[in-house]
Design an enzyme around this catalytic site. Structure first.
Site, PDB file in Angstrom:
ATOM      1  N   GLY A  20       0.808  -1.202   0.000  1.00  0.00           N
ATOM      2  CA  GLY A  20       0.000   0.000   0.000  1.00  0.00           C
ATOM      3  C   GLY A  20       0.847   1.260   0.000  1.00  0.00           C
ATOM      4  O   GLY A  20       0.566   2.222  -0.711  1.00  0.00           O
ATOM      5  N   ARG A  24       7.235   1.819   1.009  1.00  0.00           N
ATOM      6  CA  ARG A  24       7.513   0.398   1.190  1.00  0.00           C
ATOM      7  C   ARG A  24       7.844  -0.237  -0.156  1.00  0.00           C
ATOM      8  O   ARG A  24       8.669  -1.161  -0.233  1.00  0.00           O
ATOM      9  CB  ARG A  24       6.331  -0.321   1.846  1.00  0.00           C
ATOM     10  CG  ARG A  24       6.643  -1.758   2.266  1.00  0.00           C
ATOM     11  CD  ARG A  24       5.464  -2.401   2.984  1.00  0.00           C
ATOM     12  NE  ARG A  24       5.176  -1.689   4.217  1.00  0.00           N
ATOM     13  CZ  ARG A  24       4.001  -1.711   4.833  1.00  0.00           C
ATOM     14  NH1 ARG A  24       2.990  -2.379   4.305  1.00  0.00           N
ATOM     15  NH2 ARG A  24       3.822  -1.048   5.959  1.00  0.00           N
ATOM     16  N   ARG A  43       1.476  11.162  -8.936  1.00  0.00           N
ATOM     17  CA  ARG A  43       0.827  11.394  -7.636  1.00  0.00           C
ATOM     18  C   ARG A  43       1.629  10.796  -6.479  1.00  0.00           C
ATOM     19  O   ARG A  43       1.063  10.467  -5.427  1.00  0.00           O
ATOM     20  CB  ARG A  43      -0.603  10.840  -7.625  1.00  0.00           C
ATOM     21  CG  ARG A  43      -1.512  11.461  -8.673  1.00  0.00           C
ATOM     22  CD  ARG A  43      -2.948  11.085  -8.475  1.00  0.00           C
ATOM     23  NE  ARG A  43      -3.803  11.725  -9.461  1.00  0.00           N
ATOM     24  CZ  ARG A  43      -5.086  12.019  -9.262  1.00  0.00           C
ATOM     25  NH1 ARG A  43      -5.657  11.720  -8.107  1.00  0.00           N
ATOM     26  NH2 ARG A  43      -5.797  12.590 -10.209  1.00  0.00           N
ATOM     27  N   ARG A  87      -0.469  -8.786  -3.135  1.00  0.00           N
ATOM     28  CA  ARG A  87      -0.449  -7.709  -2.147  1.00  0.00           C
ATOM     29  C   ARG A  87       0.503  -8.086  -1.022  1.00  0.00           C
ATOM     30  O   ARG A  87       0.448  -9.195  -0.487  1.00  0.00           O
ATOM     31  CB  ARG A  87      -1.851  -7.463  -1.604  1.00  0.00           C
ATOM     32  CG  ARG A  87      -1.848  -6.601  -0.347  1.00  0.00           C
ATOM     33  CD  ARG A  87      -3.177  -5.943  -0.056  1.00  0.00           C
ATOM     34  NE  ARG A  87      -3.332  -5.614   1.357  1.00  0.00           N
ATOM     35  CZ  ARG A  87      -2.646  -4.672   1.992  1.00  0.00           C
ATOM     36  NH1 ARG A  87      -1.731  -3.966   1.358  1.00  0.00           N
ATOM     37  NH2 ARG A  87      -2.863  -4.421   3.272  1.00  0.00           N
ATOM     38  N   SER A  90       0.425  -4.825   5.682  1.00  0.00           N
ATOM     39  CA  SER A  90       0.230  -5.074   7.110  1.00  0.00           C
ATOM     40  C   SER A  90      -1.238  -5.372   7.386  1.00  0.00           C
ATOM     41  O   SER A  90      -2.120  -5.077   6.576  1.00  0.00           O
ATOM     42  CB  SER A  90       0.693  -3.868   7.925  1.00  0.00           C
ATOM     43  OG  SER A  90      -0.019  -2.707   7.527  1.00  0.00           O
ATOM     44  N   GLU A 181      -7.582  -3.895   1.559  1.00  0.00           N
ATOM     45  CA  GLU A 181      -7.438  -3.950   0.107  1.00  0.00           C
ATOM     46  C   GLU A 181      -7.735  -5.293  -0.556  1.00  0.00           C
ATOM     47  O   GLU A 181      -8.110  -5.336  -1.732  1.00  0.00           O
ATOM     48  CB  GLU A 181      -6.009  -3.534  -0.289  1.00  0.00           C
ATOM     49  CG  GLU A 181      -5.683  -2.071  -0.107  1.00  0.00           C
ATOM     50  CD  GLU A 181      -5.233  -1.715   1.298  1.00  0.00           C
ATOM     51  OE1 GLU A 181      -5.317  -0.536   1.670  1.00  0.00           O
ATOM     52  OE2 GLU A 181      -4.799  -2.634   2.032  1.00  0.00           O
ATOM     53  N   ASP A 204      -0.350  -5.049  14.124  1.00  0.00           N
ATOM     54  CA  ASP A 204      -1.032  -4.674  15.363  1.00  0.00           C
ATOM     55  C   ASP A 204      -2.060  -5.739  15.697  1.00  0.00           C
ATOM     56  O   ASP A 204      -2.357  -6.615  14.883  1.00  0.00           O
ATOM     57  CB  ASP A 204      -1.684  -3.295  15.237  1.00  0.00           C
ATOM     58  CG  ASP A 204      -2.593  -3.184  14.032  1.00  0.00           C
ATOM     59  OD1 ASP A 204      -3.802  -3.410  14.189  1.00  0.00           O
ATOM     60  OD2 ASP A 204      -2.101  -2.883  12.931  1.00  0.00           O
ATOM     61  N   ARG A 217       6.847  -1.009  10.464  1.00  0.00           N
ATOM     62  CA  ARG A 217       5.850  -1.302   9.438  1.00  0.00           C
ATOM     63  C   ARG A 217       6.430  -1.076   8.040  1.00  0.00           C
ATOM     64  O   ARG A 217       6.130  -1.809   7.107  1.00  0.00           O
ATOM     65  CB  ARG A 217       4.630  -0.390   9.602  1.00  0.00           C
ATOM     66  CG  ARG A 217       3.744  -0.700  10.793  1.00  0.00           C
ATOM     67  CD  ARG A 217       2.739   0.427  10.983  1.00  0.00           C
ATOM     68  NE  ARG A 217       1.938   0.246  12.180  1.00  0.00           N
ATOM     69  CZ  ARG A 217       0.675  -0.181  12.179  1.00  0.00           C
ATOM     70  NH1 ARG A 217       0.097  -0.476  11.041  1.00  0.00           N
ATOM     71  NH2 ARG A 217       0.002  -0.298  13.297  1.00  0.00           N
TER      72      ARG A 217
END
Length: 236
Positions: A20, A24, A43, A87, A90, A181, A204, A217
């Site tokens: 995402g 990362r 973007r 994907r 996290s 997602e 988490d 993360r």
């Protein structure tokens, strides 16, 4: 070239990993790919293409939430010929037996709503992973002795959720974790005849309140990326 990706023809590999967070994507590309090069930054959504064990791979950010993921997944498949979408992200754990940094491989993704819901009208479509990818990811995790859980997850369309009743019901029904997602990713892949999987690191815990730092993360999810890469090509 598409509306949200300005990569040139041939710049996107058939195998795409989708974190995402665009940073990362940068970290994963620089850490795991040989000769990574920036192929998109429209973007601020960074995408890199390089090779892993000689295989072309693109690692491209997808943004947060199903609407953003839907844009990139559709354009990667439709406009750039991506065929395998994994994907890497996290999630929050929803079972006592799951710990921080464990890996969850999503077999199914339940949801209240996705951007594709209007297509199905009265049908409750069941978004599910590609079986060869799922099997290969489970095998890759087992070979690494990674603490891994395979099963259903929940793709939420809100981050600040105020439905403790819904969380309790999902926990009681064995949902392993929550993210934002995968349900749309699985739906888009099914629509276009592509393959999809979500490999997630627990950052988490909804039951204990424990959480990793933002730095962990972003950069601490090496096992998840390695499992995703191994699965993408073992399943060919």
């Amino acid at each position: 070239m598409s509306l949200h990706i300005d990569a040139a023809p041939g710049d996107i590999a058939e195998t795409v990993l989708l974190p995402g967070d665009p940073y990362r994507a940068k970290w994963a590309a620089e850490t795991f790919l040989d000769s990574p090069r920036l192929v998109n930054e429209v973007r601020g959504m960074l995408g890199y293409t390089g090779t892993w064990n000689g295989n072309p791979v693109t690692i491209h950010g997808s943004g947060m939430g199903m609407p953003s993921l839907s844009i990139y997944a559709n354009e990667l498949v439709r406009d750039y010929g991506a065929r395998t979408l994994v994907r890497i992200g996290s999630c929050g754990a929803m079972q006592d037996r799951i710990a921080l940094r464990d890996v969850i491989i999503a077999m199914t993704a339940s949801t209240l709503s996705t951007p594709s819901r209007g297509i199905f009208r009265e049908l409750n479509f069941a978004p599910a992973a590609d079986w060869p990818l799922l099997r290969a990811a489970a095998a890759a995790a087992e070979s690494r002795a990674t603490t891994t859980h395979v099963g259903g997850i929940y793709s939420s369309d809100v981050f600040y959720d105020e439905r403790p009743d819904l969380n309790e019901i999902m926990t009681r029904h064995g949902i392993l974790g929550v993210e934002m997602e995968a349900a749309e990713l699985y739906t888009v892949a099914a629509r276009h005849g592509a393959r999809a999987l979500a490999v997630l690191t627990v950052s988490d815990h909804l039951l204990t309140g424990d959480a990793l730092s933002s730095e962990a993360r972003e950069t601490g999810f090496a096992e998840m990326v390695e499992i995703a890469l191994e699965a993408a090509f073992a399943a060919d």
